[in-house]
Design a protein around this motif. Sequence first.
Motif, short mmCIF file in Angstrom:
data_model
loop_
_atom_site.label_atom_id
_atom_site.label_comp_id
_atom_site.label_asym_id
_atom_site.label_seq_id
_atom_site.Cartn_x
_atom_site.Cartn_y
_atom_site.Cartn_z
N VAL A 328 11.32 -12.13 -8.21
CA VAL A 328 11.14 -13.50 -9.14
C VAL A 328 11.76 -13.27 -10.49
O VAL A 328 11.45 -12.13 -11.00
CB VAL A 328 9.46 -13.63 -9.45
N SER A 353 13.38 -16.02 -6.18
CA SER A 353 13.15 -17.08 -6.91
C SER A 353 13.73 -16.92 -8.29
O SER A 353 13.67 -15.72 -9.05
CB SER A 353 11.66 -17.53 -7.04
N ILE A 366 3.86 -14.53 -13.77
CA ILE A 366 4.91 -13.44 -13.36
C ILE A 366 4.31 -12.27 -13.35
O ILE A 366 4.13 -11.31 -12.67
CB ILE A 366 6.26 -13.76 -13.54
#
Length: 394
Positions: A328, A353, A366
């Motif tokens: 991420v 992502s 996150i």
Amino acid sequence: MIRVLFATSEVYPLVKTGGLADVSASLPEALCRLEYDVHILLPGYPGAVKAAREAGSRRKVRFRIGQYEVSLWQTRLPGTAVTLWLMDCPPLFDRPGNPYQNEEGRDWWDNAHRFELFCKVGAMMAVGEAGLSWRPDVVHCNDWQTALIPVFLEHYPHRPGTVFTIHNLAYQGIFPQETFRSLGLPDSLWRWDLLEFYGQLSFIKGGLVFSDRITTVSPEYAREIQTPEYGHGLDGVLSHRKDRLTGILNGIDTRVWNPEEDPELAFRYGLDHLKNKAQCQAQLQRELGLKVDGGPLLGFIGRLVEQKGVDWLIEVIPTLLERGCQLVLLGSGEARYEEPLKQLAREWPGQMSLTLGYNEGLSHRITAGCDMFLMPSRFEPCGLNQMYSLRYGT
């Protein structure tokens, strides 16, 4: 009570591109709790002025500097009791994009003029020439955008003390000699030991040469910037002023960054109830369209620039993904890094992502949801993300 004018080009939650905004929010509030009278001075960016209007604030004073009409709005930093002054000058600051660049990621052509005027207003406030009854005992300047304030204050016999903090020496405010002329700065400042820097104008040298004290964001960085490797051409200046240079380790606001009370998280957790961290991970995976499985989830939050080691990261991403990791990333920066990252995200749907831009809430999710945080920086003055990660058990 000691009065402090804290001049900065960004402050969370009104405008943020990096750690400067976080420090500019948490440090003044912490000083206020210690009974210092701290006022923040910030350029009047559109979002900041809009927030001030919505909070019922009004212009306190209006005056002209050269061709520009300037207003000062008095408000509060959202969520705090800290006084915030907005230097409103629409021709220079009422623009889209971030504080320093347009929507295409290019520096504003007139950045020197924008922040030179900001520094002039800061100096006027410091010596009581801005029409306000409040005057500071100390002016705390932060990074190159505020570095001319000590220069403008130098010849005032009863000026306040000045402190200049280096958050990242790599960003120096370097402009051509023609810009020095166009700003109308005195010829006496065009010297190698003052504002001249290898034939160009250096804003940051103003703070380094003229401030009473210099601080930076960690003791180690204070040592590093006195070396050719990390001094970015200014190691000689900093070594010369080492008796005035102090490294003070950055801290974080543990009330804002607290996994037990973080409003950005769907599930809260702490040392004695860590199971909910797994729920945070699953929620993050669903939010970003990743597969909810047991593979290690790695996160990166930061500017996509050379300093942050993004090129090193791009090289190893395929190997990480091939071995079952998920990735991420949140950030924005140079196209040479954004484009290959976008291509990798297209090639690995459900496993990688990429979110370009900045999203404060997502940065919290996150930090909470990842197993590991990646920070492959070539150099890091201090870094806050590793502190956030430790706070969140990542």
